[in-house]
Design a protein around this motif. Structure first.
Motif, mmCIF file in Angstrom:
data_model
loop_
_atom_site.group_PDB
_atom_site.id
_atom_site.type_symbol
_atom_site.label_atom_id
_atom_site.label_comp_id
_atom_site.label_asym_id
_atom_site.label_seq_id
_atom_site.Cartn_x
_atom_site.Cartn_y
_atom_site.Cartn_z
ATOM 1 N N ARG A 259 -8.702 -5.121 11.830
ATOM 2 C CA ARG A 259 -9.048 -6.524 11.726
ATOM 3 C C ARG A 259 -8.537 -7.096 10.391
ATOM 4 N NH1 ARG A 259 -14.627 -7.514 14.760
ATOM 5 N NH2 ARG A 259 -14.058 -6.890 16.826
ATOM 6 N N LYS A 260 -7.735 -6.320 9.482
ATOM 7 C CA LYS A 260 -7.344 -6.769 8.294
ATOM 8 C C LYS A 260 -5.888 -6.893 8.349
ATOM 9 C CE LYS A 260 -11.078 -4.592 5.791
ATOM 10 N NZ LYS A 260 -11.572 -3.609 4.853
ATOM 11 N N ILE A 261 -5.363 -7.960 7.631
ATOM 12 C CA ILE A 261 -3.703 -8.095 7.640
ATOM 13 C C ILE A 261 -3.291 -7.478 6.422
ATOM 14 C CG2 ILE A 261 -1.934 -9.781 7.574
ATOM 15 C CD1 ILE A 261 -3.623 -11.705 9.025
ATOM 16 N N TYR A 262 -2.327 -6.639 6.397
ATOM 17 C CA TYR A 262 -1.919 -5.875 5.261
ATOM 18 C C TYR A 262 -0.343 -6.561 5.239
ATOM 19 C CZ TYR A 262 -5.521 -2.280 5.169
ATOM 20 O OH TYR A 262 -6.702 -2.041 5.090
ATOM 21 N N GLY A 263 0.107 -6.661 3.936
ATOM 22 C CA GLY A 263 1.439 -7.453 3.663
ATOM 23 C C GLY A 263 2.418 -6.343 2.822
ATOM 24 N N PHE A 264 3.787 -6.122 3.425
ATOM 25 C CA PHE A 264 4.573 -5.267 3.021
ATOM 26 C C PHE A 264 5.883 -5.677 2.393
ATOM 27 C CE2 PHE A 264 1.941 -3.604 6.492
ATOM 28 C CZ PHE A 264 1.527 -2.319 5.701
ATOM 29 N N CYS A 265 6.449 -4.944 1.537
ATOM 30 C CA CYS A 265 7.804 -5.647 0.687
ATOM 31 C C CYS A 265 9.065 -5.423 1.761
ATOM 32 C CB CYS A 265 7.697 -4.899 -0.358
ATOM 33 S SG CYS A 265 8.091 -3.107 -0.370
ATOM 34 N N SER A 266 8.846 -4.383 2.689
ATOM 35 C CA SER A 266 9.959 -3.951 3.459
ATOM 36 C C SER A 266 9.519 -3.290 4.882
ATOM 37 C CB SER A 266 10.726 -2.714 2.918
ATOM 38 O OG SER A 266 9.979 -1.721 2.646
ATOM 39 N N ASP A 267 10.532 -3.194 5.684
ATOM 40 C CA ASP A 267 10.302 -2.844 7.052
ATOM 41 C C ASP A 267 9.945 -1.262 6.959
ATOM 42 O OD1 ASP A 267 10.616 -5.215 8.250
ATOM 43 O OD2 ASP A 267 12.950 -4.783 8.700
ATOM 44 N N TYR A 268 10.613 -0.749 6.192
ATOM 45 C CA TYR A 268 10.312 0.780 5.849
ATOM 46 C C TYR A 268 8.729 1.031 5.440
ATOM 47 C CZ TYR A 268 10.475 5.615 3.752
ATOM 48 O OH TYR A 268 10.187 6.786 3.472
ATOM 49 N N CYS A 269 8.311 0.185 4.548
ATOM 50 C CA CYS A 269 7.014 0.473 4.185
ATOM 51 C C CYS A 269 5.812 0.048 5.209
ATOM 52 C CB CYS A 269 6.654 -0.410 2.749
ATOM 53 S SG CYS A 269 7.441 0.328 1.466
ATOM 54 N N LYS A 270 6.193 -0.870 6.056
ATOM 55 C CA LYS A 270 5.531 -1.046 7.179
ATOM 56 C C LYS A 270 5.619 0.021 8.114
ATOM 57 C CE LYS A 270 4.979 -4.251 11.207
ATOM 58 N NZ LYS A 270 5.460 -5.213 11.550
ATOM 59 N N ALA A 271 6.591 0.595 8.314
ATOM 60 C CA ALA A 271 6.570 1.787 9.422
ATOM 61 C C ALA A 271 5.876 2.829 8.738
ATOM 62 C CB ALA A 271 8.329 2.125 9.525
ATOM 63 N N GLU A 272 6.035 3.169 7.332
ATOM 64 C CA GLU A 272 5.158 4.241 6.784
ATOM 65 C C GLU A 272 3.786 3.976 6.931
ATOM 66 O OE1 GLU A 272 6.119 7.208 5.268
ATOM 67 O OE2 GLU A 272 7.995 6.889 6.188
ATOM 68 N N PHE A 273 3.280 2.941 6.673
ATOM 69 C CA PHE A 273 1.940 2.439 6.995
ATOM 70 C C PHE A 273 1.443 2.797 8.437
ATOM 71 C CE2 PHE A 273 -1.458 -0.503 8.175
ATOM 72 C CZ PHE A 273 -2.365 -0.275 7.088
ATOM 73 N N LYS B 10 2.555 4.905 10.519
ATOM 74 C CA LYS B 10 2.574 6.243 10.770
ATOM 75 C C LYS B 10 1.063 6.866 10.598
ATOM 76 C CE LYS B 10 7.381 7.024 10.095
ATOM 77 N NZ LYS B 10 8.390 8.067 9.129
ATOM 78 N N ASN B 11 0.618 6.399 9.351
ATOM 79 C CA ASN B 11 -0.486 7.001 9.069
ATOM 80 C C ASN B 11 -1.423 6.007 8.291
ATOM 81 O OD1 ASN B 11 -2.796 8.673 8.295
ATOM 82 N ND2 ASN B 11 -1.746 9.896 6.889
ATOM 83 N N PRO B 12 -2.077 4.850 8.913
ATOM 84 C CA PRO B 12 -2.633 3.758 8.240
ATOM 85 C C PRO B 12 -3.917 4.359 7.526
ATOM 86 C CG PRO B 12 -3.074 3.614 10.696
ATOM 87 C CD PRO B 12 -1.918 4.795 10.509
ATOM 88 N N VAL B 13 -4.636 5.386 7.957
ATOM 89 C CA VAL B 13 -5.761 5.753 7.365
ATOM 90 C C VAL B 13 -5.535 6.193 5.891
ATOM 91 C CG1 VAL B 13 -7.656 7.588 7.251
ATOM 92 C CG2 VAL B 13 -6.871 6.319 9.430
ATOM 93 N N LYS B 14 -4.249 6.851 5.532
ATOM 94 C CA LYS B 14 -3.857 7.179 4.417
ATOM 95 C C LYS B 14 -3.763 5.801 3.133
ATOM 96 C CE LYS B 14 -0.135 9.608 1.778
ATOM 97 N NZ LYS B 14 1.306 10.385 2.121
ATOM 98 N N TYR B 15 -3.365 4.702 3.706
ATOM 99 C CA TYR B 15 -2.899 3.748 2.769
ATOM 100 C C TYR B 15 -3.766 2.396 2.943
ATOM 101 C CZ TYR B 15 1.656 6.064 3.156
ATOM 102 O OH TYR B 15 2.683 7.167 2.781
ATOM 103 N N PRO C 179 0.854 -1.347 -0.077
ATOM 104 C CA PRO C 179 0.078 -0.019 0.040
ATOM 105 C C PRO C 179 0.881 1.338 0.011
ATOM 106 C CG PRO C 179 -0.160 -1.250 2.155
ATOM 107 C CD PRO C 179 0.524 -1.894 1.111
ATOM 108 N N VAL C 180 2.191 1.210 0.258
ATOM 109 C CA VAL C 180 2.969 2.579 0.532
ATOM 110 C C VAL C 180 3.530 2.592 -0.805
ATOM 111 C CG1 VAL C 180 4.886 3.473 1.791
ATOM 112 C CG2 VAL C 180 3.044 2.233 2.828
#
Length: 89
Positions: free
Chosen positions: A65-79, A81-86, A47-48
């Motif tokens: 209650r939804k599981i989001y997958g990320f390609c890196s730790d950086y993208c997870k950290a960005e998510f 910070k502001n999950p509503v955006k992504y 999503p980032v």
């Protein structure tokens, strides 16, 4: 002589400002801490940064209650910070 020096300095400053820094720093050499191949996530793309995550999920996060997958730790950290955006609506 002074004009050549000034022109040189201006060119160096213009060229250095024109270079963009990447927004996402991916580290592909690191292996995930856990095996996430069987984890079902709601997104096929990160999503980032919008990279495909269907083949390889580096990390996950749960939001509403939804599981989001990320390609890196950086993208997870960005998510985080502001999950509503992504978040997927």
């Amino acid at each position: 002589m002074k004009i050549n020096l000034i022109i040189s300095l201006l060119l160096v400053s213009i060229l250095s400002c024109a270079q963009e820094t990447p927004k996402v720093k991916h580290v592909s050499k690191r292996k995930p801490k856990t095996d996430l191949r069987g984890v079902k996530v709601i997104n096929a793309d990160d999503p980032v940064c919008h990279m495909k995550t269907a083949e390889f999920v580096k990390d996950t996060a749960v939001y509403k209650r939804k599981i989001y997958g990320f390609c890196s730790d950086y993208c997870k950290a960005e998510f985080k910070k502001n999950p509503v955006k992504y978040a997927v609506k």
